[in-house]
Design a protein around this motif. Structure first.
Motif, PDB file in Angstrom:
ATOM      1  N   ARG A  51      -3.819  -4.026   2.343  1.00  0.00           N
ATOM      2  CA  ARG A  51      -3.528  -4.283   0.921  1.00  0.00           C
ATOM      3  C   ARG A  51      -3.766  -5.761   0.642  1.00  0.00           C
ATOM      4  O   ARG A  51      -2.858  -6.501   0.313  1.00  0.00           O
ATOM      5  CB  ARG A  51      -2.091  -3.880   0.608  1.00  0.00           C
ATOM      6  CG  ARG A  51      -1.896  -2.377   0.712  1.00  0.00           C
ATOM      7  CD  ARG A  51      -0.799  -1.898  -0.183  1.00  0.00           C
ATOM      8  NE  ARG A  51       0.444  -2.579   0.135  1.00  0.00           N
ATOM      9  CZ  ARG A  51       1.484  -2.006   0.708  1.00  0.00           C
ATOM     10  NH1 ARG A  51       1.453  -0.739   1.017  1.00  0.00           N
ATOM     11  NH2 ARG A  51       2.574  -2.680   0.943  1.00  0.00           N
ATOM     12  N   MET A  77      -5.427  -0.785  -2.864  1.00  0.00           N
ATOM     13  CA  MET A  77      -4.621  -1.037  -4.061  1.00  0.00           C
ATOM     14  C   MET A  77      -3.458  -1.935  -3.694  1.00  0.00           C
ATOM     15  O   MET A  77      -3.100  -2.033  -2.531  1.00  0.00           O
ATOM     16  CB  MET A  77      -4.032   0.271  -4.623  1.00  0.00           C
ATOM     17  CG  MET A  77      -4.991   1.161  -5.349  1.00  0.00           C
ATOM     18  SD  MET A  77      -6.208   1.937  -4.257  1.00  0.00           S
ATOM     19  CE  MET A  77      -5.169   2.914  -3.196  1.00  0.00           C
ATOM     20  N   GLY A  78      -2.836  -2.538  -4.708  1.00  0.00           N
ATOM     21  CA  GLY A  78      -1.641  -3.301  -4.401  1.00  0.00           C
ATOM     22  C   GLY A  78      -1.176  -4.172  -5.537  1.00  0.00           C
ATOM     23  O   GLY A  78      -1.874  -4.366  -6.525  1.00  0.00           O
ATOM     24  N   GLY A  79       0.023  -4.700  -5.357  1.00  0.00           N
ATOM     25  CA  GLY A  79       0.583  -5.653  -6.297  1.00  0.00           C
ATOM     26  C   GLY A  79       0.789  -6.979  -5.601  1.00  0.00           C
ATOM     27  O   GLY A  79       1.160  -7.014  -4.424  1.00  0.00           O
TER      28      GLY A  79
END
Lengths: 397, 58
Positions: free
Chosen positions: A44, A258-260
Protein backbone atom coordinates in the motif's frame (compact mmCIF):
# COMPACT_ATOMS: atom_id res chain seq x y z
CA UNK A 1 4.28 -17.62 21.01
CA UNK A 2 5.01 -17.17 24.69
CA UNK A 3 2.51 -15.81 27.25
CA UNK A 4 4.75 -12.87 28.12
CA UNK A 5 7.34 -10.62 26.46
CA UNK A 6 9.12 -7.41 27.30
CA UNK A 7 7.87 -5.83 24.07
CA UNK A 8 4.90 -6.68 21.88
CA UNK A 9 4.84 -5.04 18.43
CA UNK A 10 1.50 -4.88 16.63
CA UNK A 11 2.13 -4.65 12.89
CA UNK A 12 4.87 -5.96 10.61
CA UNK A 13 5.58 -2.97 8.35
CA UNK A 14 8.81 -0.95 8.45
CA UNK A 15 7.87 0.81 11.72
CA UNK A 16 7.09 -2.40 13.56
CA UNK A 17 10.11 -4.20 12.13
CA UNK A 18 12.51 -1.47 13.24
CA UNK A 19 10.96 -1.35 16.72
CA UNK A 20 11.26 -5.12 17.03
CA UNK A 21 14.80 -5.28 15.70
CA UNK A 22 16.06 -2.41 17.85
CA UNK A 23 14.49 -3.76 21.03
CA UNK A 24 15.75 -7.29 20.37
CA UNK A 25 19.26 -5.94 19.78
CA UNK A 26 19.01 -4.26 23.20
CA UNK A 27 18.33 -7.65 24.75
CA UNK A 28 14.58 -7.42 25.19
CA UNK A 29 12.29 -10.38 24.57
CA UNK A 30 10.18 -9.26 21.64
CA UNK A 31 7.19 -10.55 19.71
CA UNK A 32 6.00 -8.96 16.47
CA UNK A 33 2.51 -9.84 15.27
CA UNK A 34 1.16 -9.22 11.78
CA UNK A 35 -2.54 -9.74 11.06
CA UNK A 36 -1.93 -10.55 7.41
CA UNK A 37 -0.80 -14.01 6.36
CA UNK A 38 2.38 -12.58 4.83
CA UNK A 39 4.81 -9.78 5.59
CA UNK A 40 4.92 -7.11 2.87
CA UNK A 41 1.63 -7.78 1.13
CA UNK A 42 -0.61 -6.31 0.05
CA UNK A 43 1.59 -3.33 -0.86
CA UNK A 44 0.00 0.00 0.00
CA UNK A 45 2.74 2.36 -1.06
CA UNK A 46 4.28 4.18 -4.02
CA UNK A 47 7.59 2.72 -2.75
CA UNK A 48 9.80 5.80 -3.11
CA UNK A 49 12.41 6.66 -0.48
CA UNK A 50 15.44 8.95 -0.34
CA UNK A 51 18.78 7.18 -0.63
CA UNK A 52 20.46 9.10 2.16
CA UNK A 53 17.52 8.50 4.46
CA UNK A 54 17.44 4.78 3.83
CA UNK A 55 21.17 4.27 4.24
CA UNK A 56 20.82 5.72 7.74
CA UNK A 57 19.37 2.30 8.57
CA UNK A 58 20.97 -0.25 6.28
CA UNK A 59 23.04 -0.81 3.19
CA UNK A 60 20.96 -0.89 0.04
CA UNK A 61 20.36 -4.38 -1.30
CA UNK A 62 19.67 -4.89 -5.04
CA UNK A 63 17.21 -7.59 -4.01
CA UNK A 64 14.70 -4.97 -2.91
CA UNK A 65 15.58 -2.01 -5.10
CA UNK A 66 13.38 -1.84 -8.18
CA UNK A 67 14.88 1.36 -9.56
CA UNK A 68 17.35 4.10 -8.75
CA UNK A 69 15.99 7.57 -9.36
CA UNK A 70 18.20 10.50 -10.27
CA UNK A 71 15.75 13.06 -11.56
CA UNK A 72 12.41 14.45 -10.59
CA UNK A 73 10.04 16.01 -13.10
CA UNK A 74 7.32 18.43 -12.06
CA UNK A 75 4.44 18.92 -14.48
CA UNK A 76 2.36 22.06 -14.04
CA UNK A 77 -1.39 22.11 -14.69
CA UNK A 78 -0.66 23.82 -18.04
CA UNK A 79 1.67 20.98 -19.04
CA UNK A 80 4.91 22.93 -18.48
CA UNK A 81 7.57 20.49 -17.28
CA UNK A 82 10.69 21.15 -15.32
CA UNK A 83 13.35 18.55 -14.60
CA UNK A 84 15.28 18.64 -11.38
CA UNK A 85 18.70 17.11 -12.01
CA UNK A 86 20.98 15.47 -9.45
CA UNK A 87 23.45 18.35 -9.71
CA UNK A 88 20.85 20.47 -7.96
CA UNK A 89 21.47 20.50 -4.27
CA UNK A 90 18.45 19.16 -2.47
CA UNK A 91 17.25 17.16 -5.44
CA UNK A 92 17.35 13.92 -3.62
CA UNK A 93 18.60 10.79 -5.28
CA UNK A 94 16.32 7.98 -4.32
CA UNK A 95 15.15 4.44 -4.68
CA UNK A 96 11.89 2.91 -5.71
CA UNK A 97 11.67 -0.18 -3.56
CA UNK A 98 10.12 -3.58 -3.94
CA UNK A 99 8.19 -3.34 -0.69
CA UNK A 100 7.23 -7.00 -0.71
CA UNK A 101 10.87 -7.98 -0.41
CA UNK A 102 11.96 -4.91 1.55
CA UNK A 103 9.43 -5.42 4.32
CA UNK A 104 10.21 -9.10 4.52
CA UNK A 105 13.92 -8.33 4.79
CA UNK A 106 13.30 -5.87 7.63
CA UNK A 107 11.25 -8.42 9.54
CA UNK A 108 13.92 -11.05 8.92
CA UNK A 109 16.41 -8.67 10.47
CA UNK A 110 14.16 -8.42 13.52
CA UNK A 111 13.92 -12.22 13.63
CA UNK A 112 17.68 -12.58 13.31
CA UNK A 113 18.08 -10.16 16.21
CA UNK A 114 15.97 -12.57 18.28
CA UNK A 115 12.40 -11.30 17.91
CA UNK A 116 9.58 -13.82 17.75
CA UNK A 117 7.44 -13.33 14.61
CA UNK A 118 3.78 -14.34 14.34
CA UNK A 119 1.88 -13.79 11.10
CA UNK A 120 -1.86 -14.21 10.58
CA UNK A 121 -2.12 -13.12 14.18
CA UNK A 122 -4.32 -10.19 15.06
CA UNK A 123 -4.42 -8.02 18.15
CA UNK A 124 -8.13 -7.82 19.00
CA UNK A 125 -7.90 -5.77 22.20
CA UNK A 126 -5.33 -4.35 24.57
CA UNK A 127 -4.93 -5.89 28.01
CA UNK A 128 -5.31 -3.01 30.44
CA UNK A 129 -4.13 -3.21 34.05
CA UNK A 130 -4.56 -0.24 36.39
CA UNK A 131 -5.24 1.96 33.38
CA UNK A 132 -2.03 0.96 31.63
CA UNK A 133 -1.58 -1.14 28.50
CA UNK A 134 -0.06 -4.42 29.65
CA UNK A 135 -0.28 -6.60 26.56
CA UNK A 136 -2.88 -7.69 24.06
CA UNK A 137 -5.42 -10.35 23.29
CA UNK A 138 -4.13 -12.06 20.17
CA UNK A 139 -6.33 -14.05 17.84
CA UNK A 140 -4.67 -16.84 15.95
CA UNK A 141 -6.47 -19.50 13.95
CA UNK A 142 -9.76 -18.93 15.71
CA UNK A 143 -8.48 -18.91 19.28
CA UNK A 144 -7.68 -15.90 21.41
CA UNK A 145 -4.81 -15.88 23.87
CA UNK A 146 -3.50 -13.37 26.37
CA UNK A 147 0.00 -12.11 25.76
CA UNK A 148 1.42 -9.83 28.40
CA UNK A 149 4.03 -7.21 27.58
CA UNK A 150 5.69 -4.47 29.54
CA UNK A 151 5.40 -2.18 26.52
CA UNK A 152 3.26 -2.50 23.39
CA UNK A 153 4.26 -0.72 20.17
CA UNK A 154 1.26 0.10 17.97
CA UNK A 155 2.63 -0.08 14.43
CA UNK A 156 -0.67 -1.00 12.86
CA UNK A 157 -0.62 1.48 10.04
CA UNK A 158 -3.17 3.81 8.56
CA UNK A 159 -6.06 1.60 9.71
CA UNK A 160 -4.64 1.59 13.23
CA UNK A 161 -7.03 0.39 15.91
CA UNK A 162 -4.77 -0.40 18.82
CA UNK A 163 -3.97 3.15 19.95
CA UNK A 164 -7.64 4.06 19.75
CA UNK A 165 -8.63 1.05 21.84
CA UNK A 166 -6.07 2.26 24.35
CA UNK A 167 -7.77 5.64 24.55
CA UNK A 168 -5.86 7.85 22.09
CA UNK A 169 -7.80 9.87 19.51
CA UNK A 170 -6.59 8.69 16.12
CA UNK A 171 -9.34 9.49 13.59
CA UNK A 172 -8.01 11.36 10.55
CA UNK A 173 -10.23 14.25 9.40
CA UNK A 174 -11.76 13.60 5.96
CA UNK A 175 -10.01 16.69 4.60
CA UNK A 176 -6.66 15.33 5.80
CA UNK A 177 -6.68 11.86 4.31
CA UNK A 178 -5.20 11.45 0.85
CA UNK A 179 -7.25 8.74 -0.77
CA UNK A 180 -5.11 6.88 -3.31
CA UNK A 181 -5.10 4.32 -6.09
CA UNK A 182 -2.01 3.11 -7.91
CA UNK A 183 -1.49 0.71 -10.77
CA UNK A 184 1.72 -1.20 -11.27
CA UNK A 185 1.93 -0.83 -15.03
CA UNK A 186 4.17 -2.40 -17.63
CA UNK A 187 4.69 -1.79 -21.33
CA UNK A 188 4.74 1.99 -20.91
CA UNK A 189 7.13 4.62 -22.22
CA UNK A 190 8.78 6.19 -19.18
CA UNK A 191 12.11 7.63 -18.11
CA UNK A 192 13.38 4.78 -15.90
CA UNK A 193 15.53 7.20 -13.90
CA UNK A 194 12.93 9.84 -13.10
CA UNK A 195 10.01 10.29 -10.78
CA UNK A 196 7.27 12.42 -12.31
CA UNK A 197 4.72 14.48 -10.40
CA UNK A 198 1.63 16.00 -12.06
CA UNK A 199 0.03 18.88 -10.23
CA UNK A 200 -3.32 20.55 -10.72
CA UNK A 201 -6.89 20.68 -9.59
CA UNK A 202 -8.10 18.94 -12.74
CA UNK A 203 -5.59 16.10 -12.58
CA UNK A 204 -5.50 15.60 -8.79
CA UNK A 205 -7.29 18.06 -6.48
CA UNK A 206 -5.21 18.70 -3.36
CA UNK A 207 -2.88 15.90 -4.33
CA UNK A 208 -0.82 14.73 -7.26
CA UNK A 209 -0.40 12.02 -9.85
CA UNK A 210 2.88 10.15 -9.64
CA UNK A 211 4.95 7.96 -11.89
CA UNK A 212 7.61 6.06 -9.96
CA UNK A 213 9.73 3.83 -12.19
CA UNK A 214 10.03 0.16 -11.28
CA UNK A 215 12.41 -0.81 -14.05
CA UNK A 216 12.33 -0.89 -17.81
CA UNK A 217 8.95 0.23 -19.17
CA UNK A 218 7.39 -0.49 -15.78
CA UNK A 219 6.22 1.94 -13.11
CA UNK A 220 3.92 2.65 -10.21
CA UNK A 221 1.38 5.07 -11.67
CA UNK A 222 -0.85 6.46 -8.99
CA UNK A 223 -2.89 9.29 -7.63
CA UNK A 224 -3.83 10.74 -4.28
CA UNK A 225 -6.55 13.33 -3.76
CA UNK A 226 -7.99 14.89 -0.65
CA UNK A 227 -10.84 12.96 0.97
CA UNK A 228 -12.93 16.10 0.84
CA UNK A 229 -12.57 16.22 -2.98
CA UNK A 230 -13.57 12.57 -3.32
CA UNK A 231 -17.10 11.96 -4.59
CA UNK A 232 -18.98 9.44 -6.62
CA UNK A 233 -17.63 9.69 -10.17
CA UNK A 234 -14.57 11.67 -9.06
CA UNK A 235 -12.80 9.20 -6.88
CA UNK A 236 -9.10 8.37 -7.21
CA UNK A 237 -9.95 5.38 -9.38
CA UNK A 238 -11.86 7.67 -11.78
CA UNK A 239 -9.04 10.21 -11.98
CA UNK A 240 -6.45 7.48 -12.47
CA UNK A 241 -8.44 5.78 -15.21
CA UNK A 242 -8.71 9.10 -17.03
CA UNK A 243 -4.99 9.77 -16.64
CA UNK A 244 -4.04 6.30 -17.87
CA UNK A 245 -6.38 6.56 -20.82
CA UNK A 246 -4.69 9.74 -22.04
CA UNK A 247 -1.08 9.04 -20.98
CA UNK A 248 -0.58 5.26 -21.13
CA UNK A 249 -3.34 3.73 -23.25
CA UNK A 250 -0.91 1.00 -24.31
CA UNK A 251 -0.05 -0.01 -20.75
CA UNK A 252 -0.93 -3.21 -18.97
CA UNK A 253 -1.86 -3.24 -15.31
CA UNK A 254 -0.19 -5.94 -13.20
CA UNK A 255 -1.38 -4.87 -9.79
CA UNK A 256 -3.85 -2.53 -8.09
CA UNK A 257 -2.75 -0.77 -4.94
CA UNK A 258 -5.21 1.21 -2.83
CA UNK A 259 -4.79 3.12 0.38
CA UNK A 260 -5.13 6.18 2.52
CA UNK A 261 -2.27 8.45 3.53
CA UNK A 262 -2.67 10.74 6.53
CA UNK A 263 -1.58 14.32 5.79
CA UNK A 264 -2.77 15.65 9.14
CA UNK A 265 -0.56 16.63 12.04
CA UNK A 266 0.82 13.69 14.02
CA UNK A 267 -1.18 12.38 16.98
CA UNK A 268 -1.19 14.87 19.83
CA UNK A 269 0.33 12.20 22.02
CA UNK A 270 2.20 9.18 20.70
CA UNK A 271 2.66 7.51 24.08
CA UNK A 272 0.35 6.29 26.83
CA UNK A 273 0.97 4.12 29.86
CA UNK A 274 2.65 1.01 28.44
CA UNK A 275 2.11 2.09 24.83
CA UNK A 276 4.13 3.71 22.02
CA UNK A 277 2.60 4.55 18.63
CA UNK A 278 4.81 4.68 15.51
CA UNK A 279 4.66 5.26 11.77
CA UNK A 280 1.38 5.77 9.92
CA UNK A 281 -0.50 4.77 13.09
CA UNK A 282 1.04 7.86 14.72
CA UNK A 283 0.19 9.88 11.58
CA UNK A 284 3.82 10.82 10.96
CA UNK A 285 3.71 10.47 7.17
CA UNK A 286 4.89 13.57 5.33
CA UNK A 287 2.01 16.03 4.77
CA UNK A 288 3.39 17.22 1.41
CA UNK A 289 4.72 14.10 -0.26
CA UNK A 290 2.79 11.46 1.68
CA UNK A 291 6.05 9.57 2.10
CA UNK A 292 6.16 7.45 5.23
CA UNK A 293 8.75 4.68 4.92
CA UNK A 294 11.61 6.57 6.52
CA UNK A 295 9.29 8.21 9.03
CA UNK A 296 8.03 4.81 10.16
CA UNK A 297 11.55 3.37 10.38
CA UNK A 298 12.80 6.40 12.33
CA UNK A 299 9.96 6.35 14.85
CA UNK A 300 10.07 2.54 15.04
CA UNK A 301 13.77 2.50 15.86
CA UNK A 302 13.33 5.25 18.46
CA UNK A 303 10.40 3.35 19.99
CA UNK A 304 12.54 0.21 20.39
CA UNK A 305 15.34 2.18 21.99
CA UNK A 306 13.15 4.16 24.39
CA UNK A 307 11.13 1.06 25.32
CA UNK A 308 14.36 -0.72 26.27
CA UNK A 309 15.51 2.23 28.36
CA UNK A 310 12.13 2.62 30.08
CA UNK A 311 11.93 -1.09 30.87
CA UNK A 312 15.49 -0.92 32.20
CA UNK A 313 14.48 1.92 34.52
CA UNK A 314 11.30 0.12 35.54
CA UNK A 315 9.08 3.02 34.43
CA UNK A 316 6.89 2.27 31.42
CA UNK A 317 4.29 4.90 32.30
CA UNK A 318 3.43 7.58 29.75
CA UNK A 319 5.95 9.80 31.54
CA UNK A 320 8.59 7.10 31.34
CA UNK A 321 7.97 6.68 27.60
CA UNK A 322 7.71 10.41 26.93
CA UNK A 323 11.33 10.64 25.71
CA UNK A 324 10.03 8.85 22.60
CA UNK A 325 7.37 11.49 21.93
CA UNK A 326 9.70 14.37 22.74
CA UNK A 327 12.52 12.70 20.81
CA UNK A 328 10.88 12.42 17.43
CA UNK A 329 9.13 15.79 17.75
CA UNK A 330 12.41 17.62 18.34
CA UNK A 331 14.24 15.62 15.65
CA UNK A 332 14.88 16.87 12.15
CA UNK A 333 11.97 14.66 11.08
CA UNK A 334 9.61 16.14 13.65
CA UNK A 335 10.47 19.68 12.69
CA UNK A 336 10.10 18.88 8.99
CA UNK A 337 6.65 17.39 9.66
CA UNK A 338 5.45 20.57 11.37
CA UNK A 339 6.92 22.82 8.69
CA UNK A 340 5.60 20.68 5.84
CA UNK A 341 2.17 20.54 7.40
CA UNK A 342 1.95 24.31 7.31
CA UNK A 343 3.33 24.47 3.78
CA UNK A 344 0.79 21.84 2.72
CA UNK A 345 -2.00 23.92 4.21
CA UNK A 346 -0.88 26.71 1.87
CA UNK A 347 -0.31 24.48 -1.17
CA UNK A 348 -3.84 23.11 -1.11
CA UNK A 349 -5.27 26.60 -1.48
CA UNK A 350 -3.48 27.22 -4.78
CA UNK A 351 -5.43 27.67 -7.97
CA UNK A 352 -4.09 26.08 -11.15
CA UNK A 353 -2.93 29.51 -12.23
CA UNK A 354 -0.80 29.86 -9.13
CA UNK A 355 0.46 26.29 -9.43
CA UNK A 356 1.54 27.14 -12.99
CA UNK A 357 3.46 30.14 -11.75
CA UNK A 358 5.00 28.04 -9.01
CA UNK A 359 6.36 25.41 -11.39
CA UNK A 360 7.50 28.01 -13.93
CA UNK A 361 9.37 29.83 -11.21
CA UNK A 362 11.31 26.74 -10.20
CA UNK A 363 13.51 26.96 -13.27
CA UNK A 364 14.69 30.38 -12.11
CA UNK A 365 15.65 29.39 -8.62
CA UNK A 366 19.23 29.42 -7.44
CA UNK A 367 20.02 25.73 -7.74
CA UNK A 368 21.96 25.65 -4.51
CA UNK A 369 18.75 26.44 -2.70
CA UNK A 370 16.33 24.11 -4.36
CA UNK A 371 13.82 22.81 -1.87
CA UNK A 372 10.13 23.14 -1.23
CA UNK A 373 10.91 26.20 0.83
CA UNK A 374 13.19 27.52 -1.90
CA UNK A 375 10.31 27.39 -4.36
CA UNK A 376 8.06 29.33 -2.03
CA UNK A 377 10.72 31.90 -1.21
CA UNK A 378 11.22 32.45 -4.93
CA UNK A 379 7.50 32.71 -5.52
CA UNK A 380 7.25 35.47 -2.95
CA UNK A 381 10.18 37.30 -4.49
CA UNK A 382 8.51 37.23 -7.88
CA UNK A 383 5.07 38.08 -6.65
CA UNK A 384 5.14 40.16 -3.47
CA UNK A 385 1.35 40.21 -3.40
CA UNK A 386 1.53 36.60 -2.29
CA UNK A 387 3.12 37.73 0.95
CA UNK A 388 -0.27 38.25 2.46
CA UNK A 389 -1.37 34.73 1.67
CA UNK A 390 1.93 33.32 2.81
CA UNK A 391 1.75 35.16 6.11
CA UNK A 392 1.11 31.99 8.04
CA UNK A 393 4.26 30.28 6.84
CA UNK A 394 6.55 33.28 6.50
CA UNK A 395 8.27 32.72 9.76
CA UNK A 396 9.16 29.22 8.65
CA UNK A 397 10.99 30.32 5.53
CA UNK B 1 -26.81 1.44 7.66
CA UNK B 2 -23.50 1.01 5.89
CA UNK B 3 -23.47 -1.18 2.81
CA UNK B 4 -20.12 -2.65 1.75
CA UNK B 5 -19.74 -3.65 -1.87
CA UNK B 6 -17.26 -6.43 -1.28
CA UNK B 7 -16.79 -6.90 -5.01
CA UNK B 8 -15.47 -3.33 -5.18
CA UNK B 9 -13.67 -3.03 -1.82
CA UNK B 10 -9.88 -3.14 -2.11
CA UNK B 11 -9.51 -3.74 1.68
CA UNK B 12 -7.04 -0.89 1.99
CA UNK B 13 -8.25 0.55 5.31
CA UNK B 14 -8.56 4.15 4.15
CA UNK B 15 -12.14 4.19 5.52
CA UNK B 16 -11.00 2.82 8.89
CA UNK B 17 -8.67 5.78 9.40
CA UNK B 18 -11.39 8.41 8.99
CA UNK B 19 -14.20 6.76 10.95
CA UNK B 20 -14.95 9.12 13.85
CA UNK B 21 -16.61 6.30 15.80
CA UNK B 22 -13.86 3.75 15.34
CA UNK B 23 -16.63 1.48 14.08
CA UNK B 24 -14.74 -0.01 11.14
CA UNK B 25 -12.03 -2.61 11.29
CA UNK B 26 -10.01 -4.24 8.56
CA UNK B 27 -9.52 -7.91 9.34
CA UNK B 28 -7.05 -9.04 6.71
CA UNK B 29 -9.13 -8.78 3.53
CA UNK B 30 -12.47 -8.30 5.26
CA UNK B 31 -13.92 -4.96 6.33
CA UNK B 32 -16.14 -5.27 9.38
CA UNK B 33 -18.65 -2.69 10.66
CA UNK B 34 -19.39 -2.42 14.35
CA UNK B 35 -22.71 -1.59 16.00
CA UNK B 36 -21.47 1.89 16.86
CA UNK B 37 -21.65 2.92 13.17
CA UNK B 38 -23.87 6.00 13.01
CA UNK B 39 -24.19 6.01 9.22
CA UNK B 40 -22.43 9.37 8.97
CA UNK B 41 -20.99 8.44 5.58
CA UNK B 42 -17.49 9.87 6.06
CA UNK B 43 -16.00 6.49 5.17
CA UNK B 44 -18.04 6.39 1.96
CA UNK B 45 -16.64 9.79 1.00
CA UNK B 46 -13.04 8.70 1.56
CA UNK B 47 -13.16 5.34 -0.23
CA UNK B 48 -10.82 5.43 -3.26
CA UNK B 49 -12.95 2.91 -5.15
CA UNK B 50 -16.52 3.71 -4.08
CA UNK B 51 -17.17 0.49 -2.21
CA UNK B 52 -19.19 2.03 0.62
CA UNK B 53 -22.70 3.41 0.64
CA UNK B 54 -24.99 4.59 3.39
CA UNK B 55 -28.48 3.22 2.85
CA UNK B 56 -31.63 4.40 4.55
CA UNK B 57 -33.00 2.00 7.11
CA UNK B 58 -35.71 -0.14 5.50
Amino acid sequence: MKPEYDLLVVGGGPGGALAARTAAEQGLSVCLVEKRPAIGVPVRCAEGVGRDLLTEFMDPDPAWISAEVERAVLVAPDGYRITLEPSMAGCEVGYVLDRKRFDRDLVMQAANAGADIQVKTRAVAPIVKNGAVAGALLEQQGSVSEVLARVVVAADGVESKFARWAGLETAVPLSEIETCVQFLMTGIEIDPGATVFYLGNEVAPEGYVWIFPKGDRTANVGIGISGKKCRSGSRPIDYLNRFIKSSFPEGRVLEWVMGGVPVCRPLERTVADGLIVVGDAARVSDPITGGGIYNAMFTGRLAGKIAAEAIGRGDVSADGLMPYDAGWRSSKLGMALERNYRVKEYFITLSDEKLNRLVHSVSQIDLAQFSVLGIITELVRQDPSLLLELRAIRKLL
Amino acid sequence: MLLIRRDICGYCGCCVSVCPQGALELIDAYLSVGEDCTGCGICARACPLGALEVADEA
